[in-house]
Design an enzyme around this catalytic site. Structure first.
Site, PDB file in Angstrom:
ATOM      1  N   LYS A 117     -95.092  22.794 -46.453  1.00 22.79           N
ATOM      2  CA  LYS A 117     -95.960  21.609 -46.450  1.00 22.79           C
ATOM      3  C   LYS A 117     -96.090  21.011 -47.835  1.00 22.79           C
ATOM      4  O   LYS A 117     -96.234  19.799 -47.972  1.00 22.79           O
ATOM      5  CB  LYS A 117     -97.346  21.953 -45.872  1.00 22.79           C
ATOM      6  N   LYS A 199     -88.674  24.169 -36.199  1.00 19.10           N
ATOM      7  CA  LYS A 199     -89.570  24.286 -35.037  1.00 19.10           C
ATOM      8  C   LYS A 199     -90.026  22.901 -34.564  1.00 19.10           C
ATOM      9  O   LYS A 199     -90.114  21.964 -35.368  1.00 19.10           O
ATOM     10  CB  LYS A 199     -90.765  25.191 -35.348  1.00 19.10           C
ATOM     11  N   LYS A 202     -95.798  18.697 -34.225  1.00 16.10           N
ATOM     12  CA  LYS A 202     -96.564  17.461 -34.004  1.00 16.10           C
ATOM     13  C   LYS A 202     -96.272  16.451 -35.105  1.00 16.10           C
ATOM     14  O   LYS A 202     -96.383  15.267 -34.903  1.00 16.10           O
ATOM     15  CB  LYS A 202     -98.081  17.697 -34.093  1.00 16.10           C
TER      16      LYS A 202
HETATM   17  P1  TYM Z   1    -100.715  24.803 -34.943  1.00 14.89           P
HETATM   18  O1  TYM Z   1    -101.719  23.757 -34.665  1.00 14.89           O
HETATM   19  O2  TYM Z   1     -99.575  24.475 -35.838  1.00 14.89           O
HETATM   20  O3  TYM Z   1    -100.119  25.371 -33.618  1.00 14.89           O
HETATM   21  C1  TYM Z   1    -100.956  25.848 -32.568  1.00 14.89           C
HETATM   22  C2  TYM Z   1    -100.281  26.994 -31.831  1.00 14.89           C
HETATM   23  O4  TYM Z   1     -99.009  26.577 -31.331  1.00 14.89           O
HETATM   24  C3  TYM Z   1     -97.991  27.460 -31.770  1.00 14.89           C
HETATM   25  N1  TYM Z   1     -96.785  26.664 -32.021  1.00 14.89           N
HETATM   26  C4  TYM Z   1     -95.601  26.896 -31.459  1.00 14.89           C
HETATM   27  N2  TYM Z   1     -95.188  27.833 -30.607  1.00 14.89           N
HETATM   28  C5  TYM Z   1     -93.884  27.789 -30.211  1.00 14.89           C
HETATM   29  N3  TYM Z   1     -93.006  26.854 -30.633  1.00 14.89           N
HETATM   30  C6  TYM Z   1     -93.381  25.897 -31.498  1.00 14.89           C
HETATM   31  N4  TYM Z   1     -92.528  24.969 -31.884  1.00 14.89           N
HETATM   32  C7  TYM Z   1     -94.730  25.888 -31.957  1.00 14.89           C
HETATM   33  N5  TYM Z   1     -95.430  25.076 -32.786  1.00 14.89           N
HETATM   34  C8  TYM Z   1     -96.691  25.579 -32.823  1.00 14.89           C
HETATM   35  C9  TYM Z   1     -98.533  28.070 -33.056  1.00 14.89           C
HETATM   36  O5  TYM Z   1     -97.934  29.324 -33.338  1.00 14.89           O
HETATM   37  C10 TYM Z   1     -99.998  28.209 -32.737  1.00 14.89           C
HETATM   38  O6  TYM Z   1    -100.235  29.392 -32.001  1.00 14.89           O
HETATM   39  N6  TYM Z   1    -103.031  27.578 -38.397  1.00 14.89           N
HETATM   40  C11 TYM Z   1    -102.890  27.353 -36.963  1.00 14.89           C
HETATM   41  C12 TYM Z   1    -104.190  26.998 -36.298  1.00 14.89           C
HETATM   42  C13 TYM Z   1    -105.252  27.991 -36.542  1.00 14.89           C
HETATM   43  C14 TYM Z   1    -105.378  29.259 -35.918  1.00 14.89           C
HETATM   44  C15 TYM Z   1    -106.565  29.818 -36.463  1.00 14.89           C
HETATM   45  C16 TYM Z   1    -104.610  29.958 -34.981  1.00 14.89           C
HETATM   46  C17 TYM Z   1    -106.296  27.818 -37.386  1.00 14.89           C
HETATM   47  N7  TYM Z   1    -107.084  28.926 -37.324  1.00 14.89           N
HETATM   48  C18 TYM Z   1    -106.988  31.088 -36.075  1.00 14.89           C
HETATM   49  C19 TYM Z   1    -105.048  31.226 -34.616  1.00 14.89           C
HETATM   50  C20 TYM Z   1    -106.215  31.769 -35.159  1.00 14.89           C
HETATM   51  C21 TYM Z   1    -101.923  26.192 -36.751  1.00 14.89           C
HETATM   52  O7  TYM Z   1    -101.711  25.382 -37.609  1.00 14.89           O
HETATM   53  O8  TYM Z   1    -101.434  26.118 -35.496  1.00 14.89           O
END
Ligand code: TYM
Length: 336
Positions: A117, A199, A202
């Site tokens: 990032k 990956k 969004k």
């Molecule tokens: P985020 O918002 O990027 O993604 C949310 C969830 O989706 C999963 N994910 C994917 N799984 C498979 N293929 C993909 N291309 C893909 N893109 C995203 C991510 O692994 C995630 O499970 N930091 C985290 C959000 C967060 C969080 C937490 C998660 C903040 N606090 C505490 C768990 C516990 C994030 O940016 O996820």
């Protein structure tokens, strides 16, 4: 443990409409746990994390509400699961500050997501982006979560949360539960349709790379038709064919097939037919979620009441842990 149940916590950032990757790698697996009476689940809209990258306020508000409604539309029952906004529970920011003081610069600078990032947003490498995993550790540790269901891309952050918890416990005794990763059945990492080495995200600049959960059927079909494959012309499940492998992973995640079954099903067929089949399977999986979403997003009263109720519930558990932490580190309790 809450009432003898294991605690599970997860969440997503509200930086845009979530993708098929978020759905298959996370949300769908959460929904599968809906009827499991042995777990108490907390799922948050991680809006505090979202501002580590500059956001337009009106869009952030809209995306937050959309994500909340999508959680419910996908099948998370807000009476059974605690569905809340991170910013509605101040304890997240409060604990994050404390944990910052127990986390090392070296640990944070090793994080892959920070490196990615900060390369992508070179004009805004803020300290929030740097300490992002500490806030994530706070999210998890506040609820004494036993399990954290995430996709593969978040495992490194979870590992840091475990390290921080272990370090804190080492100094102050058993304060935090050490969380374990929980990998769902399928969709651990869904890749971009335009670059299967990256990956699906969004925030991808190329809109054709990601299927968004609110894309209509025509858009979904068009994006799959344009998906990057290779020039071999046969369907096989192999690391050497990342485009086709990703399409097989997606197809399997929505149909419940194994890769062998899918390869057999499309034996002798061309890429065009296969892409159409994947597109149709995805569109028909998302349609009921989209219909339910349309109904829910129009019901402001219901969504608002769920937000309020669940923020209070989340705060109750979060504050319990925060009080314990304040006491351990030596803060003076406000005299009654
Ligand atoms: P985020 O918002 O990027 O993604 C949310 C969830 O989706 C999963 N994910 C994917 N799984 C498979 N293929 C993909 N291309 C893909 N893109 C995203 C991510 O692994 C995630 O499970 N930091 C985290 C959000 C967060 C969080 C937490 C998660 C903040 N606090 C505490 C768990 C516990 C994030 O940016 O996820």
């Amino acid at each position: 443990m809450i009432d003898g149940k294991k605690v599970l916590l997860s969440g997503m950032q509200s930086t845009g409409i979530i993708t098929l990757g978020n759905y298959l790698g996370a949300l769908k697996n959460w929904v599968d746990l809906n009827d499991d009476e042995s777990v108490q689940c907390f799922y948050a809209v991680m809006d505090l994390h979202s501002i580590t990258v500059r956001q337009d306020p009106a869009t952030l508000r809209k995306n937050g509400r959309t994500l909340y409604a999508l959680y419910i539309a996908a099948g998370l029952d807000p009476e059974k699961n605690c569905l809340f906004f991170q910013s509605h529970v101040p304890a997240h920011a409060q604990l994050a500050w404390i944990l910052n003081c127990y986390t090392y610069m070296g640990e944070m600078s090793r994080m892959t997501q920070f490196k990615d990032k900060s390369a992508k947003h070179a004009d805004n490498i803020n300290t929030g982006l740097f300490t992002y995993p500490v806030l994530m550790a706070a999210d998890i540790l506040l609820y004494q979560a036993d399990m954290v269901p995430v996709g593969k891309d978040q495992l490194q952050h979870l590992e840091i949360a475990r390290d921080i918890a272990g370090r804190f416990n080492g100094i102050y005794g058993d304060v935090f539960t050490i969380p374990e990763a929980y990998m769902g059945k399928s969709g651990a990492k869904i890749m971009s349709l335009q670059d299967p080495t990256k990956k699906m995200s969004k925030s991808d600049e190329n809109p054709n790379g990601s299927i968004l959960l609110l894309d209509d059927t025509d858009t979904i079909m068009r994006k799959f038709k344009r998906a990057i494959t290779d020039s071999d012309g046969f369907i096989a499940y192999s690391e050497d064919k990342p485009g086709i492998k990703n399409l097989i992973d997606i197809y399997d995640a929505v149909t419940g097939n194994t890769p062998e079954q899918t390869v057999a099903e499309f034996d002798g067929k061309g890429y065009g037919d296969f892409k159409m089949a994947v597109g149709e399977a995805v569109a028909s999986t998302l349609k009921p979620v989209q219909d339910e979403y349309a109904r829910l997003i129009a019901d402001k009263t219901y969504l608002d009441s769920m937000m309020k109720e669940n923020a209070a519930k989340a705060s109750y558990y979060a504050n319990k842990t925060l009080r314990k932490v304040y006491k351990k580190v030596g803060f003076i309790e406000l005299p009654r």
